[in-house]
Design a protein around this motif. Structure first.
Motif, PDB file in Angstrom:
ATOM      1  N   ALA A   1      -6.391  -3.209   6.142  1.00 45.25           N
ATOM      2  CA  ALA A   1      -6.699  -4.237   5.485  1.00 45.25           C
ATOM      3  C   ALA A   1      -6.501  -5.463   6.428  1.00 45.25           C
ATOM      4  N   ALA A   2      -5.574  -5.334   7.423  1.00 50.28           N
ATOM      5  CA  ALA A   2      -5.551  -6.351   8.314  1.00 50.28           C
ATOM      6  C   ALA A   2      -6.669  -6.393   9.396  1.00 50.28           C
TER       7      ALA A   2
ATOM      8  N   VAL B   1     -10.378   8.096   4.338  1.00 43.77           N
ATOM      9  CA  VAL B   1     -11.705   7.203   4.700  1.00 43.77           C
ATOM     10  C   VAL B   1     -11.388   5.854   5.488  1.00 43.77           C
ATOM     11  N   PRO B   2     -12.016   5.440   6.446  1.00 45.42           N
ATOM     12  CA  PRO B   2     -11.792   4.098   7.235  1.00 45.42           C
ATOM     13  C   PRO B   2     -12.299   3.076   6.463  1.00 45.42           C
ATOM     14  N   ARG B   3     -11.624   1.777   6.746  1.00 42.34           N
ATOM     15  CA  ARG B   3     -11.921   0.534   5.915  1.00 42.34           C
ATOM     16  C   ARG B   3     -11.871   0.264   4.512  1.00 42.34           C
ATOM     17  N   GLU B   4     -12.236   1.483   3.811  1.00 44.36           N
ATOM     18  CA  GLU B   4     -12.190   1.224   2.344  1.00 44.36           C
ATOM     19  C   GLU B   4     -10.790   0.784   1.755  1.00 44.36           C
ATOM     20  N   PRO B   5      -9.796   1.526   2.418  1.00 48.24           N
ATOM     21  CA  PRO B   5      -8.536   0.996   1.797  1.00 48.24           C
ATOM     22  C   PRO B   5      -8.249  -0.468   1.783  1.00 48.24           C
ATOM     23  N   GLY B   6      -8.777  -1.119   3.073  1.00 49.01           N
ATOM     24  CA  GLY B   6      -8.781  -2.534   3.224  1.00 49.01           C
ATOM     25  C   GLY B   6      -9.517  -3.225   2.045  1.00 49.01           C
ATOM     26  N   TYR B   7     -10.791  -2.966   1.893  1.00 48.29           N
ATOM     27  CA  TYR B   7     -11.716  -3.646   0.778  1.00 48.29           C
ATOM     28  C   TYR B   7     -10.895  -3.409  -0.255  1.00 48.29           C
ATOM     29  N   ARG B   8     -10.385  -2.462  -0.756  1.00 47.12           N
ATOM     30  CA  ARG B   8      -9.606  -2.344  -2.243  1.00 47.12           C
ATOM     31  C   ARG B   8      -8.427  -3.245  -1.964  1.00 47.12           C
ATOM     32  N   ALA B   9      -7.515  -2.945  -0.901  1.00 49.03           N
ATOM     33  CA  ALA B   9      -6.739  -3.894  -1.230  1.00 49.03           C
ATOM     34  C   ALA B   9      -6.746  -5.313  -1.100  1.00 49.03           C
ATOM     35  N   LEU B  10      -7.659  -5.875  -0.479  1.00 51.87           N
ATOM     36  CA  LEU B  10      -8.138  -7.344  -0.428  1.00 51.87           C
ATOM     37  C   LEU B  10      -8.438  -7.750  -1.762  1.00 51.87           C
ATOM     38  N   ASP B  11      -9.574  -7.023  -2.301  1.00 53.90           N
ATOM     39  CA  ASP B  11     -10.083  -7.263  -3.617  1.00 53.90           C
ATOM     40  C   ASP B  11      -9.075  -7.229  -4.610  1.00 53.90           C
ATOM     41  N   ALA B  12      -8.069  -6.421  -4.655  1.00 55.39           N
ATOM     42  CA  ALA B  12      -6.988  -6.376  -5.365  1.00 55.39           C
ATOM     43  C   ALA B  12      -6.038  -7.686  -5.441  1.00 55.39           C
ATOM     44  N   VAL B  13      -6.008  -8.301  -4.190  1.00 56.29           N
ATOM     45  CA  VAL B  13      -5.197  -9.533  -4.154  1.00 56.29           C
ATOM     46  C   VAL B  13      -6.184 -10.580  -4.735  1.00 56.29           C
ATOM     47  N   ARG B  14      -7.530 -10.540  -4.299  1.00 58.50           N
ATOM     48  CA  ARG B  14      -8.489 -11.522  -5.052  1.00 58.50           C
ATOM     49  C   ARG B  14      -8.299 -11.425  -6.456  1.00 58.50           C
TER      50      ARG B  14
ATOM     51  N   GLN C   1       0.952  -1.018  -0.233  1.00 62.86           N
ATOM     52  CA  GLN C   1      -0.007  -0.092  -0.011  1.00 62.86           C
ATOM     53  C   GLN C   1       0.859   1.292  -0.004  1.00 62.86           C
ATOM     54  N   CYS C   2       0.862   2.037  -1.067  1.00 69.13           N
ATOM     55  CA  CYS C   2       1.657   3.230  -1.275  1.00 69.13           C
ATOM     56  C   CYS C   2       1.045   4.314  -0.268  1.00 69.13           C
ATOM     57  N   ALA C   3       2.094   5.106   0.172  1.00 71.63           N
ATOM     58  CA  ALA C   3       1.615   6.468   0.912  1.00 71.63           C
ATOM     59  C   ALA C   3       0.954   7.319  -0.424  1.00 71.63           C
TER      60      ALA C   3
END
Length: 435
Positions: A187-188, A145-158, A87-89
């Motif tokens: 994401a974690a 925005v909270p949680r959204e970065p996690g959804y996007r990162a995990l769906d990118a992995v999928r 995840q880039c800054a």
């Protein structure tokens, strides 16, 4: 050699959502294209790279699309390799700061942080790993925005696993620093419920903004005042009530400056807002504004630490960090441990914010490599004079410097993954891969 100019996301049809994409499963791939990667958009890199447009969701579960850039050692077969979601800054809402644009050869942007982080990605490629670099802020630039970065990162992995035809048990690691560290802890946090099928072996979050609300207040009037300005600009995209209150409370002059911030890359943004203090531009002052019930609800919502990650986590932080307060990070670690998470916490006495990111690159990769071999973590807090004084990390920093040299001169990166891969990963090499 300078690459041909590539269109910015707003002018690139690849980013557009097709009709009916909402019916797809999260992580489903919609479009694929090969891309060329360039250091600072100029120096071509000898790596294999693709971009995937995939289906994901926002904070409220509404379907949306996002892009991830998938990189592999040049000419390498992808199966049997660990996958790192890096995840880039991004730390901006301007579309030209998205990694999917900033990392491409021919990108024309000055001051986008993902361009500075490409050598860290290169160091992971030299380990023989695959790397997914998601646009975790989304195409709308919803920074903070909270949680959204996690959804996007995990769906990118999928999406990456599905496109490359990887085995379902393929090990996946998460990593990032500062704004990327915050995206990594989101994401974690959401992974256990959102993507339980992924084989997540561990996550490393450097300086992950443990309390965004406190950081917003502390950085006002400093040389880093651009960070809270763009943070507010991103949050207003997700919280309509916050947007209304900000517009009603801010002076017209400062509101116009926030609008302009949406068009700036990170480093020009910091220069434009240096020493700017919103206290002089908001009715009643910033602290009073943040204390109003509607705004306080948002501040509570954007603070990570409510859900303890189910995967092992390393957090590292400079004790005297000039951007992120170490006490905020210690508080985040305490919240995670109280929830039952396994967390290693490493404090560096000599480090500062930006230098620690690059000094910590070998630490990030070594710690994740240990998780790939099944080693357990200690779950301790340690304070060191400097990460660089550790013998293992010092060796890694010399290798990292050599990686940077190869990237600056456009030479191929070295794929050391075949011999170094754990046996349980090498066994997957007999699996077929999708073209």
């Amino acid at each position: 050699m300078r690459g041909a100019r590539v269109p910015k996301p707003g002018d690139d049809e690849f980013y557009s959502a097709p009709d009916g994409f909402e019916k797809l499963a999260t992580g489903a791939v919609i479009r694929v294209r090969p891309v060329r990667i360039g250091l600072f958009g100029v120096i071509p890199q000898r790596v294999s790279a693709w971009q995937l447009l995939y289906r994901t969701q926002d904070l409220d579960g509404r379907p949306e699309v996002a892009v991830t850039t998938v990189l592999a050692p040049h000419g390498a077969r992808p199966w049997g390799r660990p996958l790192l979601s890096f995840q880039c800054a991004i730390d901006a809402v301007a579309p030209q700061c998205l990694p999917s644009y900033a990392l491409r050869q021919g990108a024309r942007v000055i001051g986008a942080l993902p361009q500075l982080e490409l050598p860290q990605i290169g160091a992971a490629l030299e380990r023989g790993w695959l790397v997914s670099v998601p646009d975790h802020g989304g195409t709308a630039g919803r920074f903070g925005v909270p949680r959204e970065p996690g959804y996007r990162a995990l769906d990118a992995v999928r999406a990456t696993i599905g496109h490359l035809g990887l085995d379902e048990s393929n090990p996946v690691a998460l990593g990032g620093y500062s704004g990327g560290g915050l995206a990594t802890v989101w994401a974690a946090e959401v992974a256990g419920d959102y993507a339980p099928e992924l084989n997540l072996v561990g996550a490393v979050a450097g300086s992950p903004v443990g309390d965004p609300g406190a950081t917003l207040v502390r950085l006002q009037g400093t040389v880093f005042a651009g960070f809270p300005a763009v943070f507010v600009a991103g949050l207003c995209k997700a919280y309509p009530e916050l947007d209304r209150r900000v517009r009603a409370g801010l002076s017209p002059e400062y509101a116009a400056r926030l609008d302009r911030a949406a068009r700036l890359a990170t480093l020009p943004l910091l220069a434009r807002f240096a020493r700017s203090d919103v206290d002089r531009h908001i009715t009643g002052g910033l602290r009073a504004f943040l204390a109003t019930p509607q705004v306080a609800t948002v501040i509570d919502d954007i603070r990570p630490g409510v859900v303890a990650p189910k995967l092992p986590l390393l957090v590292f932080q400079a004790v005297h960090d000039e951007v992120i307060d170490e006490r905020d990070i210690a508080g985040l670690v305490d919240r995670y441990r109280a929830g039952g998470a396994d967390v290693d916490y490493l404090r560096d006495r000599l480090g500062l914010h930006t230098p620690l990111q690059f000094a910590g690159t070998p630490l990030l990769l070594d710690w994740l490599a240990d998780r790939l071999t099944g080693q357990q973590i200690a779950g301790h807090t340690r304070t060191v004079v400097s990460i660089g004084f550790d013998r293992r990390t010092a060796r890694g920093q010399r290798r990292f410097a050599a990686t940077v040299g190869r990237m600056l001169t456009g030479r191929p990166l070295r794929d050391r993954g075949t011999a170094a891969a754990p046996a349980r990963i090498r066994r997957l090499r007999s699996r077929p891969v999708a073209s």
